[in-house]
Design a protein around this motif. Sequence first.
Motif, PDB file in Angstrom:
ATOM      1  N   UNK A  67      29.480 -38.805  81.757  1.00  0.00           N
ATOM      2  CA  UNK A  67      29.597 -39.970  82.636  1.00  0.00           C
ATOM      3  C   UNK A  67      28.239 -40.635  82.809  1.00  0.00           C
ATOM      4  N   UNK A  68      28.252 -41.948  82.945  1.00  0.00           N
ATOM      5  CA  UNK A  68      26.999 -42.694  83.035  1.00  0.00           C
ATOM      6  C   UNK A  68      26.179 -42.316  84.261  1.00  0.00           C
ATOM      7  N   UNK A  69      26.862 -41.854  85.322  1.00  0.00           N
ATOM      8  CA  UNK A  69      26.132 -41.553  86.552  1.00  0.00           C
ATOM      9  C   UNK A  69      25.415 -40.201  86.524  1.00  0.00           C
ATOM     10  N   UNK A  70      25.560 -39.429  85.419  1.00  0.00           N
ATOM     11  CA  UNK A  70      24.891 -38.125  85.365  1.00  0.00           C
ATOM     12  C   UNK A  70      23.736 -38.101  84.372  1.00  0.00           C
ATOM     13  N   UNK A  71      23.397 -39.250  83.787  1.00  0.00           N
ATOM     14  CA  UNK A  71      22.257 -39.264  82.867  1.00  0.00           C
ATOM     15  C   UNK A  71      21.650 -40.660  82.803  1.00  0.00           C
ATOM     16  N   UNK A  72      20.389 -40.716  82.409  1.00  0.00           N
ATOM     17  CA  UNK A  72      19.698 -41.985  82.220  1.00  0.00           C
ATOM     18  C   UNK A  72      18.527 -41.778  81.275  1.00  0.00           C
ATOM     19  N   UNK A  73      18.084 -42.878  80.672  1.00  0.00           N
ATOM     20  CA  UNK A  73      16.935 -42.841  79.768  1.00  0.00           C
ATOM     21  C   UNK A  73      15.742 -43.452  80.475  1.00  0.00           C
ATOM     22  N   UNK A  74      14.617 -42.710  80.438  1.00  0.00           N
ATOM     23  CA  UNK A  74      13.400 -43.181  81.079  1.00  0.00           C
ATOM     24  C   UNK A  74      12.249 -43.179  80.067  1.00  0.00           C
ATOM     25  N   UNK A  75      11.209 -43.914  80.403  1.00  0.00           N
ATOM     26  CA  UNK A  75       9.953 -43.798  79.677  1.00  0.00           C
ATOM     27  C   UNK A  75       9.137 -42.684  80.322  1.00  0.00           C
ATOM     28  N   UNK A  76       8.008 -42.332  79.696  1.00  0.00           N
ATOM     29  CA  UNK A  76       7.216 -41.213  80.208  1.00  0.00           C
ATOM     30  C   UNK A  76       6.614 -41.483  81.578  1.00  0.00           C
ATOM     31  N   UNK A  77       6.468 -42.761  81.939  1.00  0.00           N
ATOM     32  CA  UNK A  77       5.917 -43.070  83.262  1.00  0.00           C
ATOM     33  C   UNK A  77       6.989 -43.117  84.336  1.00  0.00           C
ATOM     34  N   UNK A  78       8.223 -42.707  83.994  1.00  0.00           N
ATOM     35  CA  UNK A  78       9.298 -42.618  84.972  1.00  0.00           C
ATOM     36  C   UNK A  78      10.144 -43.863  85.110  1.00  0.00           C
ATOM     37  N   UNK A  79       9.875 -44.890  84.331  1.00  0.00           N
ATOM     38  CA  UNK A  79      10.633 -46.132  84.409  1.00  0.00           C
ATOM     39  C   UNK A  79      11.959 -46.000  83.670  1.00  0.00           C
ATOM     40  N   UNK A  80      13.050 -46.428  84.349  1.00  0.00           N
ATOM     41  CA  UNK A  80      14.364 -46.427  83.711  1.00  0.00           C
ATOM     42  C   UNK A  80      14.404 -47.546  82.675  1.00  0.00           C
ATOM     43  N   UNK A  81      14.855 -47.213  81.467  1.00  0.00           N
ATOM     44  CA  UNK A  81      14.918 -48.201  80.396  1.00  0.00           C
ATOM     45  C   UNK A  81      16.108 -49.127  80.650  1.00  0.00           C
ATOM     46  N   UNK A  82      15.850 -50.437  80.693  1.00  0.00           N
ATOM     47  CA  UNK A  82      16.900 -51.415  80.964  1.00  0.00           C
ATOM     48  C   UNK A  82      17.902 -51.457  79.821  1.00  0.00           C
ATOM     49  N   UNK A  83      19.153 -51.777  80.157  1.00  0.00           N
ATOM     50  CA  UNK A  83      20.233 -51.764  79.174  1.00  0.00           C
ATOM     51  C   UNK A  83      19.970 -52.702  78.012  1.00  0.00           C
ATOM     52  N   UNK A  84      19.324 -53.842  78.294  1.00  0.00           N
ATOM     53  CA  UNK A  84      19.093 -54.829  77.242  1.00  0.00           C
ATOM     54  C   UNK A  84      17.828 -54.566  76.428  1.00  0.00           C
ATOM     55  N   UNK A  85      17.078 -53.507  76.762  1.00  0.00           N
ATOM     56  CA  UNK A  85      15.826 -53.234  76.072  1.00  0.00           C
ATOM     57  C   UNK A  85      16.081 -52.620  74.701  1.00  0.00           C
ATOM     58  N   UNK A  86      15.392 -53.176  73.673  1.00  0.00           N
ATOM     59  CA  UNK A  86      15.510 -52.663  72.314  1.00  0.00           C
ATOM     60  C   UNK A  86      14.727 -51.349  72.207  1.00  0.00           C
ATOM     61  N   UNK A  87      15.378 -50.318  71.680  1.00  0.00           N
ATOM     62  CA  UNK A  87      14.725 -49.026  71.539  1.00  0.00           C
ATOM     63  C   UNK A  87      13.701 -49.089  70.406  1.00  0.00           C
ATOM     64  N   UNK A  88      12.566 -48.407  70.608  1.00  0.00           N
ATOM     65  CA  UNK A  88      11.471 -48.416  69.644  1.00  0.00           C
ATOM     66  C   UNK A  88      11.272 -47.009  69.094  1.00  0.00           C
ATOM     67  N   UNK A  89      11.249 -46.867  67.758  1.00  0.00           N
ATOM     68  CA  UNK A  89      11.193 -45.547  67.126  1.00  0.00           C
ATOM     69  C   UNK A  89       9.946 -44.772  67.505  1.00  0.00           C
ATOM     70  N   UNK A  90       8.828 -45.471  67.733  1.00  0.00           N
ATOM     71  CA  UNK A  90       7.562 -44.794  68.020  1.00  0.00           C
ATOM     72  C   UNK A  90       7.384 -44.445  69.492  1.00  0.00           C
ATOM     73  N   UNK A  91       8.275 -44.888  70.331  1.00  0.00           N
ATOM     74  CA  UNK A  91       8.178 -44.604  71.763  1.00  0.00           C
ATOM     75  C   UNK A  91       8.858 -43.272  72.077  1.00  0.00           C
ATOM     76  N   UNK A  92       8.193 -42.481  72.894  1.00  0.00           N
ATOM     77  CA  UNK A  92       8.771 -41.220  73.333  1.00  0.00           C
ATOM     78  C   UNK A  92       9.547 -41.464  74.615  1.00  0.00           C
ATOM     79  N   UNK A  93      10.860 -41.276  74.544  1.00  0.00           N
ATOM     80  CA  UNK A  93      11.731 -41.472  75.701  1.00  0.00           C
ATOM     81  C   UNK A  93      12.114 -40.117  76.295  1.00  0.00           C
TER      82      UNK A  93
END
Length: 681
Positions: free
Chosen positions: A625-651
Amino acid sequence: MKIRKSKKALALLLAGTCLAGCAATALADEQTAFAPNILEEKAVEPNPYMGSKDTAIHNDPYGTDVITSVQSLGIYPEVNYGEEPTSYNATPNAFFDDDGLAVCTYLSGFAIKDLSMDTVEILGSFIPAQHDEESYNIQTPYSFCDSEGNVVCPTSHGHVMIMQTKDEDGNVLEVFEKLLDVDIVSEAVAALGDDIDTNLLSIIYDYDGNLWFVSGGFRKNPEYSDDGFVGYLSRAYIDAVLAGEEADLTENTFFLRLTEGENAENGIASCPSGVVILTNKSCYLFTANESGGVETNWKVDYESEDKSPLEGSEVTGIGLAWGGGSSPTLTNDLVLFTDNCYPVNLIAVSMETGEVVATTAVLDSLTGIEQVSVENSIIAYSSSEELTSVVVCNWFGAGNSGLNDPDADSSIQTYENIYDANWMAEGNEYISPGVERIDVIQDGDAYRMEVVWTREDIRDTSMLKLSTATGYLYGYWQNLETGYWCYYVLDFDTGETVLEVPVSDDATFNNMAVGMIADVSGNALYAPTNAKILLRLQDRFVYLPNHTDVEVDLDQTERIPLSAEEFAEVSGTEETPVSYLHTAVVDALDEDNVIAFRVNGISGVEAGGLCLFVMDSDGNLLHADEDCWEIKTEDGKVVAAEEEMDADTLYEIHVTVQDQSDFDQSEDEGTIRISVILAAE
């Protein structure tokens, strides 16, 4: 399960030298991650009689040294270790049964070990001196696991054995049991005469289950070596003995005497076409003929030259082999090996006809006058008929110069007898440098070879491994500028170093001229050392964001690549997997436990187009379920739904899971085992 508090990797001090506790931790504190470049599956036809999980030290019947397990991606890397107080040295080689258990050399025999412990644990073993009246060694480097989980091994007294290592319930036996014990050398002497070389060297199953063998050893100069032999023990005899039936051994063993002074010096490879043996003179494809006997399908002769250290050279040792120093390496269409000339040549032979279809000099562009001998097994990666990528490593100087003596006995498997004392004591300045990638390209009916890259600064002794799950080469050697022994990761496409993890500048951290062990769990690359310490390189790709003082046990983590077909089978959906299947075992510390998995290599999709699957206790992948997980960057920021994922970024995938819930695979209350994978809709 014990809560592990945070600690520095390798904080131990030995003889005043830091075992890279500070060095490895410094690397872990600054991000060094690099994105995976996943390769297509290697084209190796499984042998139905051999195990499927890195069943031998060269990983598969073709001897490719290509692994499918995930290894370090520089995600907060650590070097941890296990001590081996009961062994002569750190585990010098290992292969795996289909349950993922490590079969290792141990004393004069072999053992199944838990390599992940602070002190390496022996789960079960067979030591000849404790269980047989005769004195002999089991030659584990040329042994393998069969499809039933048994270990098939040659011995120093000329026998082949099949050993049962587990009971019917899969529990490791304290003492392994012989299922078969055949005196091959006595049969060979009876068939061929007593003037043959009786040092049984290596064995393998062909694809009909016949057990092939060949005699030989290191540095077999044909001028003063006895004639070797090749042959096989029939599948019919093996099946009869395993079924408790009587069978005539003489009628089921078949031999061929090799030419004058001819012997094998390395392992055997097998494929559906037959078995390939490289001797100090020739390369052969053998099969068992229908009437019983050794059939020579083709034979390719090649040249070798005697090599000694050049005058004024720092290198004091020699090459280990008289002929091609590498075990033959196969694709579905080619046999690949090196000769031992000036310069050394890579030779490609048609599997079908035995015709030499391409050849090129290797490592002939090294700066200055450097001698070359390719002793460690070459890597050959092929996913199609059109392209095979080969990696060769120079290893001239590692051998003991005493092996040149006419009365030298290379069957004495001790480091003092085989390897150069200066190299073992002082380090890699005593071996010659050079690592090179050559591509073998098929163009219609013709082949050509092209050098892709060359590294003149690497003096590798670790038997490099290529991981198709990451797309990188992995090794362990000494940085001569700093004196530190280090783990290295090389870009397979360019040869550039993408990660260097220092371990120690103590000379005993030489890796003893043996191969690394790539654990099938996907988060441990083992390197043995002369210090009786077994190192392991691991990524800290999982942590507890709400309990940063609690350290997740990396030996309880896994990363497994799933193909689209495998994902569809266990998920029942048509989504595309975009990450590995990540697994961790942690303590349940809250009502809602948050576990963070670090991932990279995701691109071509917006964050909102990703979904998370979690594995249940039955092995099925279920939508989270969407309410039990989320994707963040290393600084704790939640990745926005419209943000393009970058291969070199550690999520970071932050997952909330309750103890004993559907997503907890552990039956033990207070312990959570969770497996997650990202997919794109």
